[in-house]
Design a protein around this motif. Structure first.
Motif, mmCIF file in Angstrom:
data_model
loop_
_atom_site.group_PDB
_atom_site.id
_atom_site.type_symbol
_atom_site.label_atom_id
_atom_site.label_comp_id
_atom_site.label_asym_id
_atom_site.label_seq_id
_atom_site.Cartn_x
_atom_site.Cartn_y
_atom_site.Cartn_z
ATOM 1 N N LEU A 15 0.828 -1.201 0.000
ATOM 2 C CA LEU A 15 0.000 0.000 0.000
ATOM 3 C C LEU A 15 0.866 1.257 0.000
ATOM 4 O O LEU A 15 0.557 2.233 -0.692
ATOM 5 C CB LEU A 15 -0.953 -0.003 1.192
ATOM 6 N N VAL A 16 1.939 1.237 0.758
ATOM 7 C CA VAL A 16 2.867 2.374 0.766
ATOM 8 C C VAL A 16 3.491 2.532 -0.617
ATOM 9 O O VAL A 16 3.585 3.647 -1.151
ATOM 10 C CB VAL A 16 3.947 2.209 1.863
ATOM 11 N N ALA A 17 3.896 1.427 -1.226
ATOM 12 C CA ALA A 17 4.474 1.477 -2.575
ATOM 13 C C ALA A 17 3.466 2.037 -3.578
ATOM 14 O O ALA A 17 3.818 2.853 -4.444
ATOM 15 C CB ALA A 17 4.941 0.090 -3.005
ATOM 16 N N ALA A 18 2.216 1.627 -3.463
ATOM 17 C CA ALA A 18 1.177 2.127 -4.372
ATOM 18 C C ALA A 18 0.981 3.624 -4.195
ATOM 19 O O ALA A 18 0.856 4.365 -5.182
ATOM 20 C CB ALA A 18 -0.140 1.387 -4.129
ATOM 21 N N ALA A 19 0.948 4.085 -2.959
ATOM 22 C CA ALA A 19 0.757 5.515 -2.702
ATOM 23 C C ALA A 19 1.920 6.331 -3.262
ATOM 24 O O ALA A 19 1.712 7.380 -3.898
ATOM 25 C CB ALA A 19 0.597 5.774 -1.205
ATOM 26 N N VAL A 20 3.132 5.855 -3.042
ATOM 27 C CA VAL A 20 4.316 6.586 -3.511
ATOM 28 C C VAL A 20 4.349 6.641 -5.036
ATOM 29 O O VAL A 20 4.571 7.709 -5.628
ATOM 30 C CB VAL A 20 5.609 5.955 -2.939
ATOM 31 N N THR A 21 4.124 5.507 -5.696
ATOM 32 C CA THR A 21 4.181 5.519 -7.166
ATOM 33 C C THR A 21 3.031 6.326 -7.762
ATOM 34 O O THR A 21 3.221 6.998 -8.772
ATOM 35 C CB THR A 21 4.172 4.095 -7.748
ATOM 36 N N ASP A 22 1.857 6.286 -7.136
ATOM 37 C CA ASP A 22 0.746 7.086 -7.646
ATOM 38 C C ASP A 22 1.021 8.567 -7.456
ATOM 39 O O ASP A 22 0.703 9.381 -8.320
ATOM 40 C CB ASP A 22 -0.566 6.694 -6.961
ATOM 41 N N LEU A 23 1.633 8.929 -6.349
ATOM 42 C CA LEU A 23 1.967 10.328 -6.103
ATOM 43 C C LEU A 23 3.028 10.822 -7.077
ATOM 44 O O LEU A 23 2.919 11.928 -7.613
ATOM 45 C CB LEU A 23 2.451 10.483 -4.661
ATOM 46 N N ARG A 24 4.022 9.995 -7.346
ATOM 47 C CA ARG A 24 5.113 10.395 -8.240
ATOM 48 C C ARG A 24 4.731 10.346 -9.721
ATOM 49 O O ARG A 24 5.058 11.245 -10.477
ATOM 50 C CB ARG A 24 6.326 9.500 -8.029
ATOM 51 N N CYS A 25 4.089 9.256 -10.143
ATOM 52 C CA CYS A 25 3.886 9.000 -11.570
ATOM 53 C C CYS A 25 2.427 8.942 -11.999
ATOM 54 O O CYS A 25 2.147 8.814 -13.181
ATOM 55 C CB CYS A 25 4.539 7.674 -11.959
ATOM 56 N N ARG A 26 1.511 8.966 -11.040
ATOM 57 C CA ARG A 26 0.070 8.817 -11.304
ATOM 58 C C ARG A 26 -0.241 7.457 -11.927
ATOM 59 O O ARG A 26 -1.120 7.318 -12.757
ATOM 60 C CB ARG A 26 -0.475 9.929 -12.196
ATOM 61 N N ILE A 27 0.523 6.437 -11.479
ATOM 62 C CA ILE A 27 0.330 5.075 -11.983
ATOM 63 C C ILE A 27 0.416 4.110 -10.798
ATOM 64 O O ILE A 27 1.287 4.242 -9.938
ATOM 65 C CB ILE A 27 1.415 4.695 -13.020
ATOM 66 N N ILE A 28 -0.509 3.147 -10.768
ATOM 67 C CA ILE A 28 -0.421 2.041 -9.825
ATOM 68 C C ILE A 28 -0.204 0.785 -10.660
ATOM 69 O O ILE A 28 -1.026 0.453 -11.515
ATOM 70 C CB ILE A 28 -1.691 1.913 -8.967
ATOM 71 N N SER A 29 0.883 0.128 -10.420
ATOM 72 C CA SER A 29 1.301 -1.021 -11.220
ATOM 73 C C SER A 29 0.281 -2.159 -11.193
ATOM 74 O O SER A 29 -0.254 -2.508 -10.142
ATOM 75 C CB SER A 29 2.643 -1.522 -10.692
ATOM 76 N N ASN A 30 0.054 -2.747 -12.357
ATOM 77 C CA ASN A 30 -0.796 -3.937 -12.434
ATOM 78 C C ASN A 30 -0.195 -5.089 -11.639
ATOM 79 O O ASN A 30 -0.926 -5.879 -11.033
ATOM 80 C CB ASN A 30 -0.997 -4.367 -13.888
ATOM 81 N N ARG A 31 1.131 -5.196 -11.627
ATOM 82 C CA ARG A 31 1.799 -6.255 -10.869
ATOM 83 C C ARG A 31 1.544 -6.104 -9.373
ATOM 84 O O ARG A 31 1.342 -7.092 -8.667
ATOM 85 C CB ARG A 31 3.296 -6.249 -11.146
ATOM 86 N N LEU A 32 1.565 -4.861 -8.915
ATOM 87 C CA LEU A 32 1.299 -4.602 -7.499
ATOM 88 C C LEU A 32 -0.140 -4.975 -7.154
ATOM 89 O O LEU A 32 -0.397 -5.639 -6.143
ATOM 90 C CB LEU A 32 1.573 -3.133 -7.183
ATOM 91 N N ASN A 33 -1.079 -4.573 -7.993
ATOM 92 C CA ASN A 33 -2.485 -4.929 -7.765
ATOM 93 C C ASN A 33 -2.693 -6.438 -7.817
ATOM 94 O O ASN A 33 -3.458 -6.988 -7.025
ATOM 95 C CB ASN A 33 -3.385 -4.232 -8.793
ATOM 96 N N LEU A 34 -2.014 -7.104 -8.731
ATOM 97 C CA LEU A 34 -2.118 -8.558 -8.834
ATOM 98 C C LEU A 34 -1.554 -9.225 -7.581
ATOM 99 O O LEU A 34 -2.137 -10.186 -7.063
ATOM 100 C CB LEU A 34 -1.395 -9.051 -10.090
ATOM 101 N N ALA A 35 -0.441 -8.713 -7.077
ATOM 102 C CA ALA A 35 0.147 -9.273 -5.856
ATOM 103 C C ALA A 35 -0.806 -9.114 -4.676
ATOM 104 O O ALA A 35 -0.970 -10.044 -3.870
ATOM 105 C CB ALA A 35 1.484 -8.596 -5.559
ATOM 106 N N ILE A 36 -1.449 -7.955 -4.569
ATOM 107 C CA ILE A 36 -2.421 -7.734 -3.491
ATOM 108 C C ILE A 36 -3.549 -8.758 -3.608
ATOM 109 O O ILE A 36 -3.955 -9.373 -2.619
ATOM 110 C CB ILE A 36 -2.959 -6.288 -3.526
ATOM 111 N N ALA A 37 -4.058 -8.941 -4.816
ATOM 112 C CA ALA A 37 -5.171 -9.879 -5.024
ATOM 113 C C ALA A 37 -4.746 -11.326 -4.756
ATOM 114 O O ALA A 37 -5.486 -12.087 -4.130
ATOM 115 C CB ALA A 37 -5.714 -9.738 -6.441
#
Length: 157
Positions: free
Chosen positions: A18-40
């Motif tokens: 979740l921290v990684a998602a917040a940081v990447t979304d703040l920096r690049c406005r992107i949440i990685s599909n790999r990160l979402n897949l790992a969460i799921a």
């Protein structure tokens, strides 16, 4: 007792993602599909660690994930949310029971309002052209981190 340790480790891993998602979304406005897949994909391990039965409990979690995806995909279709945000919400819906999921959505909306206001102010102060892109993954991550923190704190109380 092994299930308790595994549950805590999985919640810690979720918090890190979740921290990684917040940081990447703040920096690049992107949440990685790999990160979402790992969460799921980690959600079934969390179900097992919590002792959730395959039927009907895991089925309910899957239905929640699909329902959240359908609801927020319609907002994506209207241009109101990003695709990564929708996928992350659906993946998170697999982790929390419906009551906690409602709390997540309310917290997300409140935090998202603050994130939106701060983003708009920053956009105007820095004299940028065009519409501001709101990093809504920050609000989603903070709301989910609140719930993860509750689970850690309640574990020790």
């Amino acid at each position: 007792m092994t299930g308790e340790y595994l549950r805590m480790v999985l919640l810690g891993a979720l918090a890190c993602m979740l921290v990684a998602a917040a940081v990447t979304d703040l920096r690049c406005r992107i949440i990685s599909n790999r990160l979402n897949l790992a969460i799921a994909l980690l959600a079934p391990a969390y179900w097992w660690a919590c002792g959730i039965n395959f039927w009907p409990d895991a089925g309910i979690q899957l239905a929640l994930g699909l329902g959240v995806f359908a609801l927020f995909a319609s907002l994506f279709a209207l241009g109101m949310m990003g695709g990564g945000d929708v996928k992350m919400l659906a993946a998170l819906a697999l982790w929390f029971p419906w009551q906690a999921l409602l709390t997540l959505l309310v917290l997300m909306a409140l935090i998202g309002g603050v994130v939106t206001v701060v983003t708009v102010i920053h956009h105007r102060v820095s004299h940028r052209l065009g519409q501001p892109e709101v990093p809504y993954g920050v609000a989603i991550s903070l709301a989910a981190l609140w719930l993860v923190g509750e689970r850690y704190i309640n574990h020790f109380v």
